[in-house]
Design a protein around this motif. Structure first.
Motif, PDB file in Angstrom:
ATOM      1  N   ALA A  56      55.953  28.066  55.052  1.00  0.00           N
ATOM      2  CA  ALA A  56      56.443  27.840  56.417  1.00  0.00           C
ATOM      3  C   ALA A  56      57.792  27.136  56.405  1.00  0.00           C
ATOM      4  O   ALA A  56      58.686  27.449  57.214  1.00  0.00           O
ATOM      5  CB  ALA A  56      55.419  27.031  57.207  1.00  0.00           C
ATOM      6  N   GLU A  57      57.968  26.193  55.503  1.00  0.00           N
ATOM      7  CA  GLU A  57      59.259  25.509  55.400  1.00  0.00           C
ATOM      8  C   GLU A  57      60.353  26.480  54.973  1.00  0.00           C
ATOM      9  O   GLU A  57      61.483  26.427  55.469  1.00  0.00           O
ATOM     10  CB  GLU A  57      59.152  24.354  54.410  1.00  0.00           C
ATOM     11  N   VAL A  88      61.644  33.597  67.515  1.00  0.00           N
ATOM     12  CA  VAL A  88      60.323  34.114  67.858  1.00  0.00           C
ATOM     13  C   VAL A  88      59.606  34.511  66.569  1.00  0.00           C
ATOM     14  O   VAL A  88      60.162  35.232  65.739  1.00  0.00           O
ATOM     15  CB  VAL A  88      60.428  35.344  68.784  1.00  0.00           C
ATOM     16  N   VAL A  89      58.366  34.035  66.433  1.00  0.00           N
ATOM     17  CA  VAL A  89      57.556  34.363  65.264  1.00  0.00           C
ATOM     18  C   VAL A  89      56.317  35.110  65.730  1.00  0.00           C
ATOM     19  O   VAL A  89      55.587  34.634  66.602  1.00  0.00           O
ATOM     20  CB  VAL A  89      57.144  33.097  64.479  1.00  0.00           C
ATOM     21  N   ALA A 139      50.659  28.390  63.363  1.00  0.00           N
ATOM     22  CA  ALA A 139      50.494  26.976  63.719  1.00  0.00           C
ATOM     23  C   ALA A 139      51.453  26.099  62.928  1.00  0.00           C
ATOM     24  O   ALA A 139      52.026  25.133  63.464  1.00  0.00           O
ATOM     25  CB  ALA A 139      49.048  26.545  63.472  1.00  0.00           C
ATOM     26  N   ARG A 140      51.647  26.424  61.669  1.00  0.00           N
ATOM     27  CA  ARG A 140      52.592  25.656  60.854  1.00  0.00           C
ATOM     28  C   ARG A 140      54.023  25.806  61.375  1.00  0.00           C
ATOM     29  O   ARG A 140      54.798  24.850  61.366  1.00  0.00           O
ATOM     30  CB  ARG A 140      52.514  26.106  59.391  1.00  0.00           C
ATOM     31  N   MET A 141      54.385  27.012  61.801  1.00  0.00           N
ATOM     32  CA  MET A 141      55.724  27.211  62.359  1.00  0.00           C
ATOM     33  C   MET A 141      55.910  26.417  63.646  1.00  0.00           C
ATOM     34  O   MET A 141      56.988  25.840  63.884  1.00  0.00           O
ATOM     35  CB  MET A 141      55.954  28.704  62.618  1.00  0.00           C
ATOM     36  N   ASN A 173      57.853  29.376  70.027  1.00  0.00           N
ATOM     37  CA  ASN A 173      57.706  30.693  70.632  1.00  0.00           C
ATOM     38  C   ASN A 173      57.038  31.635  69.632  1.00  0.00           C
ATOM     39  O   ASN A 173      57.695  32.270  68.797  1.00  0.00           O
ATOM     40  CB  ASN A 173      59.083  31.229  71.037  1.00  0.00           C
ATOM     41  N   VAL A 174      55.724  31.720  69.711  1.00  0.00           N
ATOM     42  CA  VAL A 174      54.969  32.572  68.795  1.00  0.00           C
ATOM     43  C   VAL A 174      54.052  33.505  69.580  1.00  0.00           C
ATOM     44  O   VAL A 174      53.670  33.216  70.709  1.00  0.00           O
ATOM     45  CB  VAL A 174      54.124  31.729  67.802  1.00  0.00           C
ATOM     46  N   TRP A 175      53.742  34.630  68.964  1.00  0.00           N
ATOM     47  CA  TRP A 175      52.753  35.552  69.533  1.00  0.00           C
ATOM     48  C   TRP A 175      51.931  36.151  68.400  1.00  0.00           C
ATOM     49  O   TRP A 175      52.345  36.166  67.249  1.00  0.00           O
ATOM     50  CB  TRP A 175      53.388  36.659  70.369  1.00  0.00           C
TER      51      TRP A 175
END
Length: 405
Positions: A82-83, A96-97, A109-111, A118-120
């Protein structure tokens, strides 16, 4: 005529071919219940080197009939990954991820924890038209290419980073799936792809992972080659070591057109040689397990398999070991009273090891938890019972050709 799922070649060489294999997720209500079976044919493409199942079980038939079946993938490396993703060129708080399945939730969740909110993630019911509970990646991979212009239209070209963990090895339409992923990524965006590494499986002659839902078996060279073939520049790659099987992690930037899959002659030769050895040794390994267990039980030993999952199911049925095993052990309450697919052996809780005077318990689950299970079953070992693992990478692996050390 069968063709390679990666390069479309018809030059597929059969490695292993067995008949009447059950679905590992179809636990039986009774030992005499009718069950679905299907041949299992493993082949190697002589043009690209990919080992794959040909004429697999259709995705619709793979859908589990129980909604409590779950699968876990290794995750300790995801903090670092994630890092790496958050530090990619062009990625920031407004990026956006996207995620493909439940296997991607912990990465998303880590992002978010790193400031990218902004995730989907694809919802099978809402976006893929699934109308039954309990479906998994067998359904997601199959429907994703078919729903790009309908249920997934809102996500097209939306992701700066798209996450797809442990699905690419399940694909009935590998090319369609990878092109579907491309359609969801912005130009210049990134694909985070992860799959199990199978070179040690071949080298160590481990046949339990020949699961009917794993349709492709990637080595590092073949995994890395996917990115270039489908228009991605590989910007990060690593192989993460784990006790069960290593994980192949790759991040590619979407930069251009697809290319025919290609690898060097030297690599192709090594891939084919490894695959051929794996196929050639199958019958010998099968006979070694049969002979060991036949001798062991003939001398009064009593055997149970610990772990009523797809690995134990595959191991028992591929090698035709059911007649030497008394029962399966699993402490998952949902499995209590059910019977294993194929072998039709009963599933019992772990106290049954002692209650039924088992002398050898073959462990068919991730070696990382073996010592915990052994500690939890001290009554069995204190009574003289013995644990051994079917997996060659385990510290307590049992080699049927050598017997107990």
């Amino acid at each position: 005529m069968n063709t390679c799922c990666l390069c479309n070649s018809t030059r597929l060489e059969t490695l292993v071919h067995v008949y009447s294999q059950p679905l590992g997720n179809r636990f039986l209500q009774s030992p005499d219940e009718d069950e679905y079976t299907h041949p299992k044919q493993l082949a190697c493409c002589l043009e690209c080197g990919l080992v794959q199942l040909v004429s697999p079980i259709p995705a619709e038939d793979m859908m589990p009939i129980y909604n409590w079946i779950t699968y876990n993938e290794p995750e300790p490396h995801l903090d670092k990954t994630a890092e790496i993703l958050s530090a990619l060129d062009g990625i920031g708080p407004d990026s956006v991820v996207g995620g493909i399945s439940f296997k991607d939730d912990t990465t998303l969740a880590r992002m978010q924890n790193l400031g990218i909110s902004n995730v989907w993630r694809i919802d099978p019911e809402r976006h893929l038209g699934v109308n039954r509970p309990g479906v998994g990646v067998e359904t997601v991979q199959d429907r994703l290419p078919k729903f790009l212009d309908s249920g997934l239209a809102e996500f097209k070209e939306s992701a700066d980073i798209l996450v797809s963990r442990h699905i690419v090895e399940h694909c009935h339409d590998l090319q369609g799936y990878l092109r579907g992923l491309k359609a969801l990524i912005k130009p210049g965006g990134y694909l985070f792809l992860e799959a199990p590494c199978c070179d040690e499986q071949f080298e160590l002659l481990d046949y339990a992972p020949l699961w009917e839902e794993h349709l492709q078996y990637y080595t590092p060279a073949l995994f890395k080659g996917l990115f270039d073939a489908f228009g991605f520049e590989l910007v990060h790659y690593e192989r993460v070591e784990y006790p069960m099987e290593d994980s192949l992690v790759g991040v590619g930037r979407l930069i251009g057109e697809e290319h025919p899959f290609a690898t060097s002659a030297d690599i192709l030769e090594k891939e084919i040689a490894s695959a051929r050895k794996y196929g050639r040794e199958f019958e010998q390994r099968k006979q070694a397990w049969q002979q060991f267990l036949a001798s062991y039980t003939a001398e009064g030993g009593k055997v149970a398999v610990f772990g009523a999952g797809h690995l134990g199911c595959t191991f028992t049925n591929l090698f035709e070991l059911g007649e030497y095993i008394d029962f399966f052990v699993d402490d998952n309450r949902d499995k209590a009273g059910l019977y294993m697919p194929g072998s039709r052996l009963p599933i019992k809780p772990s106290p049954s090891l002692t209650e039924e005077a088992v002398t050898l318990s073959l462990m068919c689950f991730n070696p990382s938890v073996e010592q915990k299970v052994i500690a939890n079953n001290a009554v069995f070992t204190n009574a003289g019972g013995r644990f051994a693992s079917i997996f060659p990478k385990s510290d307590i692996a049992l080699d049927p050709e050598k017997g107990f050390a």
